[in-house]
Design an enzyme around this catalytic site. Structure first.
Site, PDB file in Angstrom:
ATOM      1  N   ASN A 280       0.781  -1.114  -0.006  1.00 13.93           N
ATOM      2  CA  ASN A 280      -0.009   0.094   0.005  1.00 13.93           C
ATOM      3  C   ASN A 280       0.947   1.266  -0.112  1.00 13.93           C
ATOM      4  OD1 ASN A 280      -2.362   1.486  -0.095  1.00 13.93           O
ATOM      5  ND2 ASN A 280      -2.992   0.991   1.924  1.00 13.93           N
ATOM      6  N   HIS A 316      -9.724   3.792   8.436  1.00 14.83           N
ATOM      7  CA  HIS A 316     -10.043   2.512   7.765  1.00 14.83           C
ATOM      8  C   HIS A 316     -11.650   2.105   8.369  1.00 14.83           C
ATOM      9  CE1 HIS A 316      -6.050   1.545   6.674  1.00 14.83           C
ATOM     10  NE2 HIS A 316      -6.513   0.625   5.849  1.00 14.83           N
TER      11      HIS A 316
END
Length: 429
Positions: A280, A316
């Site tokens: 990521n 998140h």
């Protein structure tokens, strides 16, 4: 109007997969209104507030609150594929847009070289902001890129032949092909090693060593879910030209500007920090540029790191599993850095690491690495405390115990293995 159309499509395809339903509902349904509203409001804030701290703070607060409210009203105890999934990617884009616009109003001497590359010298048009926000190569799962890069793409500067379409079919297909391979691994291994198995009585009945091995294999297989998405979207970005990153010393074009994973490093590194830096990448770079480095005023690197990980956890979602995941990651990374410093400063440990025993050391290090890489990802995937607490209890909180023990023992090992400097000895005498 869109709902009956979606129903007809659903009837035609039988029962669309969740990903297909997401794309159809976001692109054709009312849910597109969430992203549309946030994009328009962000554009108005840029226009009305200008290059001010007020604009930056307003953008951050509005975009994050909108995302978190979306999580609050739509999230369940399972993995949710809803409008909030692409919206979390959009949230970072729009916050980053405000920061880049703010940087564009500063003196060149006041911003870093990295900020100079993304700073906006003029106010973007509404069309540019919409194109940047809805670019097909990064809308659903990323990668993160700047409006400056998007403007260069539109003007055909992001090409190995300026003014012409890029010659990027071959490198794009390579990433696409690699993405299909990793997707195949996950498609075959994912059903065999599901996260839901952690909550079964059968998993509970297995011995401790089996549970640890399951975690090790599970995390290795299931991370390919993310890697495959990033590789395929990277191929899209390369094909469009957004992946162009100049030419190397040999004059060959580089296509890694939108790389979100370094596959070779991911597969071979025995370090937790190595996996983090290979995984990521663009999101990590965004957070480092716009959160970690801008917290420099705190005057404490460790504190900046804590706030950065807290931001990532909240971004998140609202589940406790995210907080546990990033808090454990914080402990692991800092213990690893202490261990690396110990090996580097100890002549004995350095000689062992560089000797013919290194292959054995590497194997042991990899086993520990992947076992405890999966450990913090268990709550990340199980979300709620009743689930991850059950799994952690069944393996006796071994990750917490191991790293807290290492944190306490490493200073004593340093006294044993690292020779004291002569200056310090004389001072003691």
């Amino acid at each position: 109007m869109a709902a009956p159309f979606l129903e007809k499509i659903a009837e035609y395809f039988g029962s669309p997969e969740p990903a297909i339903r997401l794309i159809l509902s976001v692109l054709l349904g009312y849910q597109v209104g969430h992203s549309f509203l946030c994009v328009v409001i962000q554009f108005l804030m840029l226009r009305l507030m200008g290059r001010t701290v007020t604009c930056v703070l307003s953008s951050f607060i509005f975009q994050m609150i909108y995302l978190l409210m979306g999580y609050y009203y739509t999230a369940t105890d399972e993995y949710d594929i809803k409008w909030t999934m692409p919206h979390c990617v959009l949230t970072l884009k729009l916050i980053g847009l405000a920061l880049d616009y703010y940087d564009g109003g500063k003196e060149q001497s006041q911003i870093s070289l990295e900020q100079k590359k993304s700073a906006l010298g003029s106010t973007p048009s509404l069309l540019e902001v919409f194109g940047f926000s809805y670019f097909y190569g990064g809308f659903l799962v990323g990668p993160q890129f700047t409006l400056r890069n998007y403007q260069m793409l539109v003007s055909r500067e992001m090409s190995d032949v300026p003014g012409q379409p890029p010659n990027s079919v071959v490198p794009a297909m390579k990433r696409f092909g690699l993405g299909l391979i990793t997707l195949s691994i996950f498609a075959m291994g994912g059903p065999v090693y599901p996260a839901s198995y952690y909550l079964t009585d059968e998993f509970e009945a297995h011995p401790f060593w089996y549970k640890c091995v399951y975690i090790l294999v599970w995390v290795k297989v299931n991370l390919y879910k993310y890697i495959s998405c990033w590789l395929i979207t990277e191929g899209v970005c390369i094909l469009s030209g957004l992946g162009y990153n100049g030419k190397n010393e040999k004059g060959e074009p580089q296509w890694d500007n939108c790389a979100n994973v370094r596959v070779w490093l991911f597969e071979t590194t025995p370090l937790f920090t190595g996996t983090i830096s290979s995984f990521n990448i663009n999101t990590n770079a965004w957070v480092a540029r716009h959160v970690f480095k801008r917290l420099k005023f705190l005057g404490n690197k460790l504190l900046s790191q804590m706030f950065t990980l807290l931001f990532l956890a909240v971004w998140h979602g609202l589940h406790s599993g995210y907080l546990i995941c990033f808090s454990v990651e914080f402990i692991i990374v800092n213990v690893e850095k202490q261990a690396q410093a110990l090996v580097r400063d100890s002549p004995l440990l350095t000689s062992i690491a560089q000797s013919h025993l290194y292959p054995l050391v590497y194997v042991v290090q990899q086993l520990i690495h992947w076992l405890f890489m999966g450990y913090p990802l268990v709550p990340f995937c199980l979300f709620t405390y009743d689930k991850w607490l059950k799994v952690y209890s069944s393996i006796y909180f071994c990750g917490h115990i191991f790293f807290f023990a290492a944190f306490l023992v490493l200073p004593y090992l340093r006294k044993v293995f690292v020779p004291r400097k002569k200056g310090s000895e004389k001072k003691e005498d």
